[in-house]
Scaffold this motif. Sequence first.
Motif, PDB file in Angstrom:
ATOM      1  N   LEU A 486      37.076  38.779  34.644  1.00  0.00           N
ATOM      2  CA  LEU A 486      37.816  37.595  35.096  1.00  0.00           C
ATOM      3  C   LEU A 486      37.968  37.496  36.617  1.00  0.00           C
ATOM      4  O   LEU A 486      37.798  36.407  37.179  1.00  0.00           O
ATOM      5  CB  LEU A 486      39.205  37.555  34.440  1.00  0.00           C
ATOM      6  N   PRO A 487      38.314  38.575  37.323  1.00  0.00           N
ATOM      7  CA  PRO A 487      38.515  38.433  38.774  1.00  0.00           C
ATOM      8  C   PRO A 487      37.320  37.860  39.508  1.00  0.00           C
ATOM      9  O   PRO A 487      37.477  37.015  40.397  1.00  0.00           O
ATOM     10  CB  PRO A 487      38.821  39.872  39.218  1.00  0.00           C
ATOM     11  N   GLN A 488      36.108  38.287  39.156  1.00  0.00           N
ATOM     12  CA  GLN A 488      34.931  37.788  39.867  1.00  0.00           C
ATOM     13  C   GLN A 488      34.702  36.312  39.596  1.00  0.00           C
ATOM     14  O   GLN A 488      34.288  35.549  40.489  1.00  0.00           O
ATOM     15  CB  GLN A 488      33.692  38.608  39.518  1.00  0.00           C
ATOM     16  N   TYR A 489      34.977  35.867  38.354  1.00  0.00           N
ATOM     17  CA  TYR A 489      34.864  34.447  38.031  1.00  0.00           C
ATOM     18  C   TYR A 489      35.917  33.629  38.785  1.00  0.00           C
ATOM     19  O   TYR A 489      35.611  32.571  39.361  1.00  0.00           O
ATOM     20  CB  TYR A 489      35.032  34.229  36.526  1.00  0.00           C
ATOM     21  N   CYS A 490      37.151  34.109  38.775  1.00  0.00           N
ATOM     22  CA  CYS A 490      38.246  33.368  39.420  1.00  0.00           C
ATOM     23  C   CYS A 490      38.052  33.277  40.931  1.00  0.00           C
ATOM     24  O   CYS A 490      38.317  32.231  41.539  1.00  0.00           O
ATOM     25  CB  CYS A 490      39.588  34.027  39.107  1.00  0.00           C
ATOM     26  N   LEU A 491      37.587  34.351  41.537  1.00  0.00           N
ATOM     27  CA  LEU A 491      37.354  34.326  42.982  1.00  0.00           C
ATOM     28  C   LEU A 491      36.264  33.319  43.349  1.00  0.00           C
ATOM     29  O   LEU A 491      36.379  32.619  44.364  1.00  0.00           O
ATOM     30  CB  LEU A 491      36.967  35.725  43.472  1.00  0.00           C
ATOM     31  N   LEU A 492      35.227  33.228  42.532  1.00  0.00           N
ATOM     32  CA  LEU A 492      34.183  32.239  42.799  1.00  0.00           C
ATOM     33  C   LEU A 492      34.728  30.824  42.656  1.00  0.00           C
ATOM     34  O   LEU A 492      34.315  29.913  43.388  1.00  0.00           O
ATOM     35  CB  LEU A 492      32.995  32.443  41.863  1.00  0.00           C
ATOM     36  N   GLY A 493      35.661  30.615  41.728  1.00  0.00           N
ATOM     37  CA  GLY A 493      36.276  29.304  41.569  1.00  0.00           C
ATOM     38  C   GLY A 493      37.126  28.924  42.772  1.00  0.00           C
ATOM     39  O   GLY A 493      37.058  27.801  43.282  1.00  0.00           O
ATOM     40  N   ILE A 494      37.941  29.868  43.235  1.00  0.00           N
ATOM     41  CA  ILE A 494      38.775  29.609  44.414  1.00  0.00           C
ATOM     42  C   ILE A 494      37.889  29.373  45.645  1.00  0.00           C
ATOM     43  O   ILE A 494      38.140  28.475  46.452  1.00  0.00           O
ATOM     44  CB  ILE A 494      39.732  30.791  44.655  1.00  0.00           C
ATOM     45  N   GLY A 495      36.837  30.168  45.765  1.00  0.00           N
ATOM     46  CA  GLY A 495      35.907  29.974  46.873  1.00  0.00           C
ATOM     47  C   GLY A 495      35.234  28.613  46.821  1.00  0.00           C
ATOM     48  O   GLY A 495      34.932  28.022  47.862  1.00  0.00           O
ATOM     49  N   GLY A 496      35.029  28.095  45.607  1.00  0.00           N
ATOM     50  CA  GLY A 496      34.400  26.784  45.457  1.00  0.00           C
ATOM     51  C   GLY A 496      35.195  25.652  46.051  1.00  0.00           C
ATOM     52  O   GLY A 496      34.632  24.632  46.470  1.00  0.00           O
ATOM     53  N   VAL A 497      36.538  25.800  46.077  1.00  0.00           N
ATOM     54  CA  VAL A 497      37.382  24.778  46.707  1.00  0.00           C
ATOM     55  C   VAL A 497      37.011  24.638  48.172  1.00  0.00           C
ATOM     56  O   VAL A 497      37.057  23.548  48.754  1.00  0.00           O
ATOM     57  CB  VAL A 497      38.875  25.148  46.570  1.00  0.00           C
ATOM     58  N   PHE A 498      36.618  25.736  48.787  1.00  0.00           N
ATOM     59  CA  PHE A 498      36.274  25.719  50.205  1.00  0.00           C
ATOM     60  C   PHE A 498      34.792  25.428  50.433  1.00  0.00           C
ATOM     61  O   PHE A 498      34.448  24.564  51.245  1.00  0.00           O
ATOM     62  CB  PHE A 498      36.640  27.062  50.841  1.00  0.00           C
ATOM     63  N   ASP A 499      33.900  26.140  49.728  1.00  0.00           N
ATOM     64  CA  ASP A 499      32.484  25.964  50.064  1.00  0.00           C
ATOM     65  C   ASP A 499      31.765  24.903  49.238  1.00  0.00           C
ATOM     66  O   ASP A 499      31.018  24.099  49.792  1.00  0.00           O
ATOM     67  CB  ASP A 499      31.728  27.296  49.996  1.00  0.00           C
ATOM     68  N   ALA A 500      31.980  24.833  47.929  1.00  0.00           N
ATOM     69  CA  ALA A 500      31.263  23.859  47.110  1.00  0.00           C
ATOM     70  C   ALA A 500      31.646  22.429  47.500  1.00  0.00           C
ATOM     71  O   ALA A 500      30.782  21.585  47.761  1.00  0.00           O
ATOM     72  CB  ALA A 500      31.551  24.098  45.628  1.00  0.00           C
ATOM     73  N   ILE A 501      32.951  22.152  47.554  1.00  0.00           N
ATOM     74  CA  ILE A 501      33.404  20.825  47.948  1.00  0.00           C
ATOM     75  C   ILE A 501      33.097  20.586  49.424  1.00  0.00           C
ATOM     76  O   ILE A 501      32.666  19.509  49.827  1.00  0.00           O
ATOM     77  CB  ILE A 501      34.913  20.662  47.693  1.00  0.00           C
TER      78      ILE A 501
END
Length: 617
Positions: A486-501
């Motif tokens: 779970l931590p690796q998935y959640c961190l990628l999601g939080i990072g997506g707020v900054f880099d994906a968007i």
Amino acid sequence: MEAAKGYTQDGTVDLQGRPALASTTGRWRACYFLLGYEACERMAFYGIASNLVNYLTTRLHEDTISSVRNVNNWSGVVWITPIAGAYIADTYIGRFWTFTVSSLIYVLGMILLTMAVTVKSLRPTCRNGLCNKASSLQKAFFYMSLYTIAIGAGGTKPNISTFGADQFDDLAKKERKQKDSFFNWWTFSSFSGALFATLGLVYIQENLGWGLGYGIPTLGLLVSLVVFYIGTPFYRHKVIKSDNLAKALVRVPIAAFKNRKLHCPNDLLELHELDSHYYNSTGKHQVHHTPIFRYLDKAAIKTSSRESPCTVTEVEVAKRVLGLTLIWLVTLIPSTLGAQVNTLFVKQGTTLDRKLGSHFQIPAASLGSFVTLSLLLSIPIYDQYCETNKYVIFGRTWCYWTFLSDFIWAWIGGDGCRKYFVPFMRKKTGNPRGITILQRLGIGFLIQIVAIAVASAVEVKRMHVIKEFHITNPKQVVPMSIFWLLPQYCLLGIGGVFDAIGLLEFFYDQSPEEMQSLGTTFFTSGIGLGNFLNSFLMTMIDKITSKGGGKSWIGDNLNDSRLDYYYGFLMVISIVNMGLFLWAASKYIYKSDETKLFNGGCVQMEVKSLDTSPLTI
């Protein structure tokens, strides 16, 4: 001026080519019809991508390296083909018609794919969970269906989001403010579809049948397209003002090379440029000179040759594309990290204990939903759109976008519309966005590095458990909960707020006005090449580590492999890439827009202003 007559100020038109009325077209009124399609398209894409590696290994009997490579290659094509779709839209037929044709191809691919897993003659036969080897015809039909979808995605991906952004008039202050949060909420719609796919469709595919799992998003796409066309009277359309974009971009470096022995004049007025009244009368955008990439200025030097030199505007457009290219190059490694979610992370999860209670088993691909959930719950913390209660959807305040956020944000903050990250940073920095877009990207990339480091650490833990319990069989379950991932998935999601968007916003915002569909393909092609790069790296690592009878880091038996080494390798190259990103970001000059009046007419002049402050994180 058109605005005095009630028309939009940016020159947008309706489907018949008439000036668009500001009061009855565009804005969120039009975007509501688009968001449904984006949710359904993302549901279809992630419904395929998140569990495709399992279908290829369990139904088509492909080995680990082959299945991961094929998933990466297909995903790569899906994200690369938008280059062609954007070029066609920006140069020939516009975003609406490019999307219309491509969406029909996309739906055709979905129908064919549903047939490939449903019709008996087109799928391998299975009994008691074991499937026969697929025939060449069955494999060919399956992959033909997948790549039909990829072709359709080429025209939909780059045009539907930019078409949505076109619904807001940049020259109208109120609409420009609404547009500031468009990409955040577009991403919310996108990830809502992805969430349903990873939570619902993946379970349906593994427990109720692949035909139903692919049939549901196919039906959803058909319905969403009907809704999209119902909204046609409300849409605004950008007028195609450029000729051949590729020809114009190639012409500049060629002309600069021909004039390579000439010296650039100190007086910029000596460079070739058309009269400002030309831009005013044609509605095209004039771009002022900037000091970067001075070598290309030689393309605008006036010579005795009969061939007309490039204009300063043409040179500056080429400079801007070159600047975007430098940023694009340093986004490829982060895209490679994201490619792990639907490939190695899933295979990693299949080896772990997935039981939830005594009867329910979690599909390994469903953990991808935590990337989506983390992103959705992080958007309201980041975004500033909840500062107002003006925008209401179906009688509910806009910031309460789902029942889940209603509950969570009411519980945390009462009204859920407090000021969070952006307003706080805006006060500190004076930047309307809170932080610059490139600073936002840097934060996202840093979080991704932490995520892959955590993935490597969890894999070390998994290997320790395997050694402790003497596990050697590839199908033997490792007595370790899948929730360790779970931590690796959640961190990628939080990072997506900054880099994906941030990437989507950056490439749209910083692209030349006439190339904004093509500009967003920097975003999609970066993801595509990231998938190809991951496929290449995995293949090379497998060949190198298994050379001379050695044990491959990524073998068919993941219980006897070293994924932790591969994740560690990705972490190292990501750190190096982060240094390159910081360098490229420090050199980048942002575009700013300035409106000037000429003889009562309005023309938008694009000017670049140097961001002299270093990028800090």
